[in-house]
Structures are given as structure tokens and as C-alpha cells.
Design a protein around this motif. Structure first.
Motif, PDB file in Angstrom:
ATOM      1  N   SER A 293       6.366   3.246   6.342  1.00 11.73           N
ATOM      2  CA  SER A 293       6.627   4.355   5.437  1.00 11.73           C
ATOM      3  C   SER A 293       8.212   4.802   5.366  1.00 11.73           C
ATOM      4  CB  SER A 293       6.101   5.811   6.377  1.00 11.73           C
ATOM      5  OG  SER A 293       6.615   5.641   7.786  1.00 11.73           O
TER       6      SER A 293
ATOM      7  N   LYS B 166       1.292   9.530  -5.178  1.00 13.04           N
ATOM      8  CA  LYS B 166       1.277  11.034  -4.385  1.00 13.04           C
ATOM      9  C   LYS B 166       2.595  11.755  -4.559  1.00 13.04           C
ATOM     10  CE  LYS B 166      -2.507  10.200  -1.415  1.00 13.04           C
ATOM     11  NZ  LYS B 166      -2.933  10.363  -0.094  1.00 13.04           N
ATOM     12  N   ARG B 167       3.829  10.770  -4.546  1.00 11.88           N
ATOM     13  CA  ARG B 167       5.153  11.363  -4.524  1.00 11.88           C
ATOM     14  C   ARG B 167       5.865  11.411  -5.787  1.00 11.88           C
ATOM     15  NH1 ARG B 167       6.651  10.112   1.880  1.00 11.88           N
ATOM     16  NH2 ARG B 167       4.743  10.849   2.708  1.00 11.88           N
TER      17      ARG B 167
ATOM     18  N   VAL C 206       1.494   4.848  -2.380  1.00 11.28           N
ATOM     19  CA  VAL C 206       1.595   6.269  -1.904  1.00 11.28           C
ATOM     20  C   VAL C 206       2.946   6.916  -2.557  1.00 11.28           C
ATOM     21  CG1 VAL C 206       2.018   7.835   0.135  1.00 11.28           C
ATOM     22  CG2 VAL C 206       0.458   5.967   0.237  1.00 11.28           C
TER      23      VAL C 206
ATOM     24  N   LYS D 194       0.699  -1.147  -0.093  1.00 15.20           N
ATOM     25  CA  LYS D 194      -0.103  -0.069   0.070  1.00 15.20           C
ATOM     26  C   LYS D 194       0.911   1.288  -0.080  1.00 15.20           C
ATOM     27  CE  LYS D 194      -4.168  -1.629   2.209  1.00 15.20           C
ATOM     28  NZ  LYS D 194      -5.208  -1.927   3.496  1.00 15.20           N
ATOM     29  N   TRP D 195       1.745   1.178   0.835  1.00 13.32           N
ATOM     30  CA  TRP D 195       2.862   2.239   0.900  1.00 13.32           C
ATOM     31  C   TRP D 195       3.761   2.678  -0.537  1.00 13.32           C
ATOM     32  CZ3 TRP D 195       2.947   6.424   3.680  1.00 13.32           C
ATOM     33  CH2 TRP D 195       4.056   7.204   3.593  1.00 13.32           C
TER      34      TRP D 195
END
Lengths: 215, 146
Positions: A178, A32-33, A28, A24-25
Motif C-alpha cells: 500500500s 478507486k483513487r 486500487v 493489484k495495488w
């Protein structure tokens, strides 16, 4: 492609990240990044999870999930890629006093590859042992970028690589979701499984990178 | 609208970051904590000599105190009754009188059994990048529509 060659799931006693949280990370990081991360290797402490199969999760999230080990030796921690049952029979993965040189030799004998982790770590890294006079004939690569390093430790690994002409990998050493991807290894060729990872490392055509550079 | 100053569930997304919050656990803070905790002093948390006999370079911050510090950082952000669970791994001794950086990163948001759940990675680091304590926190947040 960009792979994180050093991470720990809850299968390691000091990690709190599940493999599902990691994939899932990755979404991200990608969405998103704006970073590129194609996969990661679970290098669990002092073990290899022969019984774990993450293929469904990998397919669902389009993330390459590979398995490896991070073994304790008397000369620091060593990442092992391409672990086989034969290798695990030949050496005791839980032996914290094993000789890293014997591990490297056994790994190559069984088609795997052993790479010293965070060699610049103060007190327990390969650099300290080399400064004490230990030699590691045949060694040609170490983990050059480690995401869990304190100030100065990656710099020591960098100096080691330059002085010894070692190749260098990159890995986050994530113990939390994270932290995955903080450091990566960039390969110009596709890697699809552990066997191909070993081949790509042996070919020597790879570069350690920070996450910000994986775009 | 609920009368609260903290964030609402709808405001939070995966990847959001909280902090870092910087603080210092001073000798005086640790002594006060030990006194309230009921841990007889001097001990390895307050005495250089006893700490060295325990193989430590100097007196350290008690694990339960660092857990309390991290809990407070999270409840200061989310509200006093928001913290449901805190699961920490103590990786290195925490020194006195040095900056401690506490941060959290949201790794999941979900609705579970009627509650709005935020899952965070939490970390206490030193200024040179030392990872003293890491773990996960489960936090509940109110909905903006409640």
C-alpha cells in the motif's frame, strides 16, 4: 507517464510485499483513487534479480514492471537503473563500503545510471556527506522525493537540488504494497523498458511528483 | 445476524483504511510489560544508562511489546480471535513517551479454505513520519450471512 522509481519486493530482506500485491495495488490506485500510475521499478537491496521475469504479471495487469537495484555505498544508498550482467561483474553489488563515485562511473561505463537515494536522510544521506566536505563530480541527479522520508528529509533533498542545480526523481521506497506510488516520476515520453528508462533519465526531462498530483 | 460489533467480511474492500490509532508507551507501561514478561530490570527497555551502553539514545519499547500493541489494535477492530498471522519488520527503535500512530490498509480480500480472509499492511509510525514497524497481518472476519 508516471513511474515509481523506487520499490522493494520480498526479494529484499526487509520488504513484505510481493510483486503480485504491488500490481493489484496499482489497480486500487487507478480504479478507486483515480490516480495514474503506469509502472514501477523494483530496486532490490544490494542485488539485481537477473533470474526474475515479471512479464506475464505485467501483461495481465497492464503495469510496466522494471528491475533495478538499490546499493549501499559508504556515501549512502544509490539507486541503479539499467543494470547489466557486465556491470554486475565489474562491481560487487553487495559491497556496502563501495565508493558511490566509483559506482556512478561504472554504471555510466556499462550504459546504466546511478542516482543517490533519499539524499536528505538524516545520518546516512548524501547531504550529510557533502556537508562533511565530500564532493561528487559529474553528479547531476538525485532522488528528490522519497515516500519513506521523515519530516524534513525531502526538504533537505529539495534544497540540495536547488543549490546544486540537480535534477530530481521521485519514488515511494515502498516495502509494503500500500505504499507503492506514494511518490512518482513524471516523464513526458513513453518508457517501455530499463534501457528506455536510462535514456529518459539521461535526457533530463522528468519531474518528481506526489501521488495526489498524478491525476 | 451474528452477535458481534466488529466488521463483516462483506463490508471490507481493498484500499480500506483502519486507524490511525494514537497511543503512547509510557515508562510505566514498559516497566509493567517487562515485569509481566519476566525480563529482569533494570534493562535497556527501562534504564537510560543501560540503553546508552547498548548504543541507544534512550530506553526503547521492547519489540515484543510493540507487536502486542499492534495485535491489540487489530483485534480491537476485528474481534478477539480474528488475527491469524502478523509478520513484522522492526525498522527503528521505538522511544517511550512519544505518540505512536498505528494504522492498517487492506490490500487483499479472499475466501480461502472456507474462511473469509483480509490481508492488511500494518504500520507503526512516529509523529514525524518515522516508520518504526511495518508488516502484514492476516485477519479472518465473519460473513454477514453467517
Amino acid at each position: 507517464m508516471y513511474l515509481d522509481l523506487h520499490s522493494h519486493s520480498v526479494s529484499s530482506d526487509d520488504s513484505r510485499a510481493t510483486v503480485e500485491q504491488y500490481v493489484k495495488w496499482v489497480q486500487v490506485l487507478r480504479n478507486k483513487r483515480g490516480c495514474t500510475i503506469d509502472g514501477f521499478v523494483l530496486t532490490e537491496h544490494r542485488k539485481f534479480d537477473f533470474d526474475k521475469d515479471y512479464s506475464q504479471l505485467a501483461a495481465e495487469y497492464d503495469v510496466l514492471i522494471m528491475k533495478g537495484s538499490e546499493l549501499d555505498t559508504r556515501y549512502g544508498h544509490v539507486l541503479v537503473y539499467g543494470v547489466t550482467e557486465a556491470l554486475a561483474k565489474d562491481i560487487d553489488l553487495g559491497d556496502v563500503k563501495m565508493d558511490a563515485r566509483e559506482l556512478m562511473k561504472a554504471a555510466r561505463h556499462h550504459g546504466a545510471i546511478a542516482v543517490p537515494a533519499h539524499p536528505g536522510r538524516f545520518g546516512i544521506g548524501l547531504v550529510d556527506y557533502m556537508e562533511q566536505g565530500e564532493t561528487f563530480p559529474g553528479l547531476n541527479m538525485v532522488e528528490r522525493l522519497n515516500g519513506g522520508s521523515r519530516a524534513g528529509e525531502n526538504e533537505r533533498a529539495d534544497t540540495l537540488c536547488q543549490e546544486q542545480n540537480y535534477l530530481g526523481t521521485g519514488g515511494s521506497d515502498a516495502h509494503l504494497a500500500s505504499h507503492l506510488g506514494a511518490c512518482l516520476t513524471s516523464f513526458p515520453t513513453d518508457v517501455r523498458d530499463e534501457r528506455q528508462l536510462v535514456e529518459a533519465l539521461l535526457a533530463g526531462d522528468f519531474t518528481p511528483v506526489w501521488l495526489k498530483d498524478a491525476k | 445476524m451474528p452477535d458481534q460489533n466488529g466488521p463483516f467480511f462483506e463490508d471490507i474492500d481493498m484500499g480500506d483504511e483502519i486507524g490511525p490509532i494514537e497511543l503512547v508507551a509510557t515508562d510505566e507501561n514498559v516497566s509493567t510489560f517487562c515485569e509481566l514478561w519476566g525480563n529482569p530490570m533494570p534493562n535497556r527497555f527501562t534504564s537510560q544508562e543501560i540503553a546508552e551502553k547498548s548504543g541507544l539514545p534512550g530506553p526503547i519499547v521492547p519489540g515484543v511489546m510493540s507487536m502486542a500493541i499492534m495485535s491489540q489494535a487489530l483485534t480491537d477492530w476485528a474481534g478477539p480471535e480474528s488475527l491469524k498471522d502478523l509478520d513484522l519488520v522492526f525498522r527503528q527503535p521505538i522511544p517511550h513517551n512519544k505518540p505512536l500512530l498505528i494504522s492498517a490498509t487492506v490490500t487483499d480480500t479472499r475466501e480461502e479454505d472456507g474462511e473469509n480472509i483480509i490481508e492488511c499492511d500494518v504500520l507503526m509510525m512516529g509523529e514525524a513520519g518515522e516508520r518504526y514497524v511495518g508488516g502484514i497481518a492476516i485477519i479472518t472476519l465473519p460473513s454477514s450471512g453467517e
